[in-house]
Design a protein around this motif. Structure first.
Motif, PDB file in Angstrom:
ATOM      1  N   LEU B  19       8.515   8.802 -38.462  1.00 36.20           N
ATOM      2  CA  LEU B  19       7.514   8.743 -37.706  1.00 36.20           C
ATOM      3  C   LEU B  19       7.565   9.456 -36.676  1.00 36.20           C
ATOM      4  O   LEU B  19       6.698  10.206 -35.944  1.00 36.20           O
ATOM      5  N   VAL B  20       8.867   9.805 -36.225  1.00 36.03           N
ATOM      6  CA  VAL B  20       9.326  10.861 -35.035  1.00 36.03           C
ATOM      7  C   VAL B  20       9.261  12.176 -35.558  1.00 36.03           C
ATOM      8  O   VAL B  20       8.712  13.299 -34.780  1.00 36.03           O
ATOM      9  N   TRP B  22       8.004  13.544 -38.131  1.00 38.28           N
ATOM     10  CA  TRP B  22       6.549  14.147 -38.832  1.00 38.28           C
ATOM     11  C   TRP B  22       5.967  14.915 -37.452  1.00 38.28           C
ATOM     12  O   TRP B  22       5.609  16.116 -37.570  1.00 38.28           O
ATOM     13  N   PRO B  23       5.642  14.261 -36.360  1.00 37.65           N
ATOM     14  CA  PRO B  23       4.779  15.150 -35.406  1.00 37.65           C
ATOM     15  C   PRO B  23       5.616  16.128 -34.904  1.00 37.65           C
ATOM     16  O   PRO B  23       5.265  17.115 -34.402  1.00 37.65           O
ATOM     17  N   LEU B  25       7.783  18.093 -36.409  1.00 36.67           N
ATOM     18  CA  LEU B  25       7.805  19.168 -37.219  1.00 36.67           C
ATOM     19  C   LEU B  25       6.385  19.598 -37.057  1.00 36.67           C
ATOM     20  O   LEU B  25       6.121  20.874 -37.212  1.00 36.67           O
ATOM     21  N   LEU B  26       5.324  18.982 -37.150  1.00 36.41           N
ATOM     22  CA  LEU B  26       3.819  19.359 -37.036  1.00 36.41           C
ATOM     23  C   LEU B  26       3.585  20.226 -35.856  1.00 36.41           C
ATOM     24  O   LEU B  26       3.037  21.345 -35.810  1.00 36.41           O
ATOM     25  N   LEU B  49      14.227  17.419 -37.057  1.00 37.98           N
ATOM     26  CA  LEU B  49      14.450  16.595 -37.952  1.00 37.98           C
ATOM     27  C   LEU B  49      15.754  15.850 -37.988  1.00 37.98           C
ATOM     28  O   LEU B  49      15.861  14.635 -37.804  1.00 37.98           O
ATOM     29  N   LEU B 178       4.408  13.791 -44.301  1.00 38.23           N
ATOM     30  CA  LEU B 178       4.878  12.293 -43.530  1.00 38.23           C
ATOM     31  C   LEU B 178       5.482  11.402 -44.743  1.00 38.23           C
ATOM     32  O   LEU B 178       6.666  10.794 -44.607  1.00 38.23           O
TER      33      LEU B 178
END
Lengths: 507, 297
Positions: B19-20, B22-23, B25-26, B49, B178
């Motif tokens: 959950l951390v 994902w944003p 990397l986005l 990551l 995700l």
């Protein structure tokens, strides 16, 4: 059989496909008309050196004499609207002669390939199209340089990866002799799917990658035509657009040879979209000339290495322009062309802009973590009792509260703490006595018990003591604060009446 | 905390990492154009990551032994080491692919084709191993390193294969990323906890007091027990427990307990331990705390 199929095919010409051709023709970059074509985009050195290589076919420029990097300009775009100029790092003339070319031959071995050049059945194996195709391929392989690599796949209903890409040319030639006339069930033409599979065969090849596909007919997929799954590939299929996309993704140039009068209507467009060309050949001699032309074309290419950009998204358009000669021989006329290619990283990219709600996920995760850190996961007991730890039936967590001055533990249903399931447990196995005034719990054994692995008949209990009664194990549990509570004072008279009960232990 | 609950927590920590990550990397992908090149971009993505997963896995030990300082310290150490590990892992993965002759960047087929699951899985396993080693390095424990190695390899391989497959099937779909990251974190967490139990020399289960029910796997050569938050087994709220009360030592597969302070109450089956080796069902008394030793779960 193939001849009949050809007739049927002409009768059932797919109008949608023709419309597709027209659309592609309208959208396609008129590459050769402009005298310059990007034949391959190579991202081999993109990660390590941030460099992309373009292979260019530019016969018009070559005809004008010496080629100079200064004559070229290069741009990249993520959307074909906004173009950014890129720095050209180097230009190489004839790079493929030095670095070698990886050729992969994809040969049609459908039923019609075993007819003669006019499309008539023949018993003479040397008169067949297959024989001419094998001979031409053999001559082509023999002419390759030591630096070139080769591979071979043969297709009809099935796909046979006869020699993996990257092999030595001389290893491929003997495999050609193994190509046999197929049975009627295997005589279909899985053209597009086989092209897609051949492209995937280049996965480990570096440098210049060329797929030469030879077919004497249209795409004629088994599953589509028979309604049955293909015995080799099941229900898999590939459209021309998918083949083109695969070629762009893999950075492979497709050269298509339409052998004989029956021609696939889209194979030429697929080839040109990949930076390659389409040729028609009617006999072995023409075929040999086509192979030679393809090799000469690739050998005559120019390579440009340029500093790649870091635009978002994995699809990238590249446009190159060169100053060409005009009629008077001066450098005045610009010729240009463009292609697209794909980049990517291990972790992917191009997923779009980050949104506020994306960040909320991270925040929620961190908050959750904080709650877990701050939260006390365990809770001390607020009651005194025994907790079943193990029994012959396995691990258990059942808790029995102790109330009153004495608590009988046993298998009897009317015991204060009744534990079933252990035949060795006596009806009344042990008793826990509570001296309220002394605030002392004592276990008194009615049958053999151990406390903390020591056999006892009587023992004062502490919180956490482990009592084993014939395999049924319980933990005496009491809040530590309760256990530390000072006993009430008792008179000497009472004390004499109730002598202290120290542990009588034996190992 | 029972072994089952511990496994659920470990898997959940993997999900928190996702959950951390994902944003993160986005966010990086949205500023891709500001990077000087793909090499730096890949390294930073790997670091983000690794940092995300490393932080949560690093804090896990502190959380399960209910030591907040240890959890926070582990979180920070895990984040820092994880960042390094992630960057190294990505590069090691790349190098492996090059060494194996299947250049990730040569063609899209090698990146996204049929061989992708295995090839990328190996790359992810390397990342998983390095992230998995975080706790072993923090605790300076050979066995924990082994657990990280095995758990990271298996979890990374499985999770990485799922992540790669999802990225291939839905290349521009943020939710696929995700889901892939969640699978990666889950696989790492589950594999780690499976191997932790496998490599463990047994477990001490706390039987009483405020931390009753906690289970401590014996994985290190030395396990310190005391009331200070820096100890491996922190016994806060237990009368009679010294700051450094005793140490469990592992030698040739045998565990012994040694007192660290004269006069401090330390009993093995109600007797002074006197160098005796721990056996299953032994009861260990440390001050007012009691443990039973065995193999649980």
């Amino acid at each position: 059989m193939k001849t009949m199929l050809n007739i049927l095919r002409r009768q059932s010409q797919n109008r949608a496909l023709l419309a597709g051709i027209a659309l592609w023709a309208a959208l396609a970059v008129p590459a050769f008309s402009q005298g310059i074509t990007i034949t391959q985009v190579s991202t081999d050195a993109l990660l390590a050196r941030q460099t992309t290589r373009l292979y260019l076919s530019a016969p018009a420029l070559r005809a004008s004499g010496a080629i100079d990097a200064a004559a070229f300009e290069l741009w990249e775009s993520a959307d074909q609207q906004n173009w950014e100029s890129r720095l050209i790092l180097s230009l190489s003339v004839n790079p493929n002669a030095d670095e070698g070319i990886s050729f992969f031959l994809l040969l049609d071995n459908s039923g019609s390939m075993w007819d003669d050049q006019a499309g008539q059945p023949t018993d003479d194996p040397l008169a067949t199209r297959a024989a001419a195709a094998k001979q031409a391929a053999q001559d082509f392989l023999a002419a390759l340089s030591d630096k070139d690599r080769a591979g071979l796949a043969v297709f009809n209903t099935r796909y046979w990866n006869a020699q993996a890409a990257g092999s030595e040319a001389r290893a491929v030639a003997p495999v050609l002799a193994e190509i046999q006339k197929p049975a009627s069930e295997d005589a279909y033409t899985e053209l597009y799917l086989s092209m897609q599979r051949a492209l995937a065969g280049f996965a480990v090849e570096q440098g210049r990658r060329v797929l030469i596909v030879l077919s004497d007919g249209e795409n004629w997929p088994y599953a589509l035509k028979t309604g049955k799954p293909n015995p080799d590939s099941g229900s898999l299929s590939a459209s021309p657009a998918e083949v083109m996309e695969e070629a762009a993704r893999d950075g492979v140039t497709i050269y298509a040879i339409r052998f004989g009068p029956a021609r696939d209507p889209l194979i030429g467009q697929i080839a040109e979209d990949s930076g390659g060309r389409v040729f028609d050949a009617m006999d072995g001699t023409e075929l040999a000339a086509v192979y030679q032309t393809i090799r000469q074309d690739v050998l005559a290419e120019i390579a440009i290495d340029y500093r790649a950009g870091m635009m978002a998204g994995e699809k990238r358009y590249v446009r190159v322009a060169a100053s060409g000669t005009d009629a008077s021989g001066g450098y005045a006329k610009k010729i240009q062309t463009q292609r697209h290619y794909y980049t990517g990283t291990v972790l992917g990219q191009g997923a779009g802009n980050v949104r506020l709600y994306h960040l909320l996920f991270a925040l929620a995760a961190l908050l959750l973590w904080l709650v877990v850190v701050l939260l006390k996961l365990e809770k001390e007991t607020d009651r005194t009792g025994v907790r079943l730890l193990f029994s012959p039936a396995g691990t258990s967590t059942k808790f029995f509260e102790i109330a009153g001055p004495q608590t009988v533990i046993g298998a009897a249903p009317d015991a204060d703490v009744s534990i079933a399931g252990n035949p060795s447990l006596k009806a009344s196995h042990a008793t826990i006595m509570f001296d309220e005034k002394e605030n002392v719990y004592t276990v008194v054994a009615d049958s053999p018990v151990t406390v903390n692995n020591r056999e006892v008949s009587r023992k004062r209990l502490e919180s956490g003591d482990v009592i084993n009664m014939a395999g049924t194990v319980v933990v005496f549990d009491q809040a530590l604060a309760d256990a530390a509570r000072k006993p009430k004072r008792i008179s000497a008279k009472k004390a004499a009446k109730n002598p202290p009960t120290g542990p009588k232990t034996k190992r | 905390m029972s072994l089952t609950l511990k496994r659920i927590f470990m898997a959940a920590f993997g999900l928190l990492g996702a959950l951390v990550a994902w944003p993160a990397l986005l966010a990086l992908q949205s500023v891709q154009s500001r990077f000087p090149g793909y090499l730096v971009f890949s390294l930073v993505q790997g670091a983000a990551l690794g940092m995300s997963f490393g932080a949560f896995f690093g804090s896990f030990e502190g959380v399960i032994v209910s030591s907040r300082p240890k959890a926070i310290k582990g979180f920070l150490f895990g984040a820092a080491f994880g960042a390094l590990a992630g960057a190294l892992g990505i590069m090691a993965g790349q190098l492996f692919l090059f060494a194996a002759g299947s250049g990730l960047w040569r063609t899209a087929s090698s990146r996204n084709g049929a061989g992708l699951a295995v090839a990328s899985g190996v790359a992810w396993a390397i990342t998983g191993i390095i992230v998995g080693l975080t706790e072993g390095l923090r605790a300076r424990s050979g066995r924990k390193l082994l657990v990280g190695l095995a758990g990271g390899a298996l979890g990374g391989l499985l999770g990485g294969a799922i992540l790669s497959a999802l990225s291939f099937m839905y290349p521009s779909e943020p939710l696929a990323l995700l889901a892939g990251l969640a699978a990666f974190g889950l696989c790492l967490g589950i594999a780690w906890s499976i191997f932790e139990n496998r490599f463990s020399l047994g477990t001490l289960m706390l039987l009483n007091g405020p931390l009753k029910g906690k289970e401590y796997s014996v994985l290190s050569k030395r396990t310190s027990i005391g009331s200070l938050s820096g100890r491996d087994v922190v016994l806060k709220g237990y009368p009679g427990v010294e700051e450094l009360h005793a140490t469990l030592r592992v030698s040739k597969g045998s565990i012994t307990i040694e007192p660290e302070k004269a006069g401090a109450r330390l009993l093995l089956n109600d007797e002074p331990p006197a160098g005796r080796t721990l056996r299953p069902e032994d009861v260990l008394t440390v001050g007012s705390a009691k443990f039973v030793y065995g193999y649980f779960g």
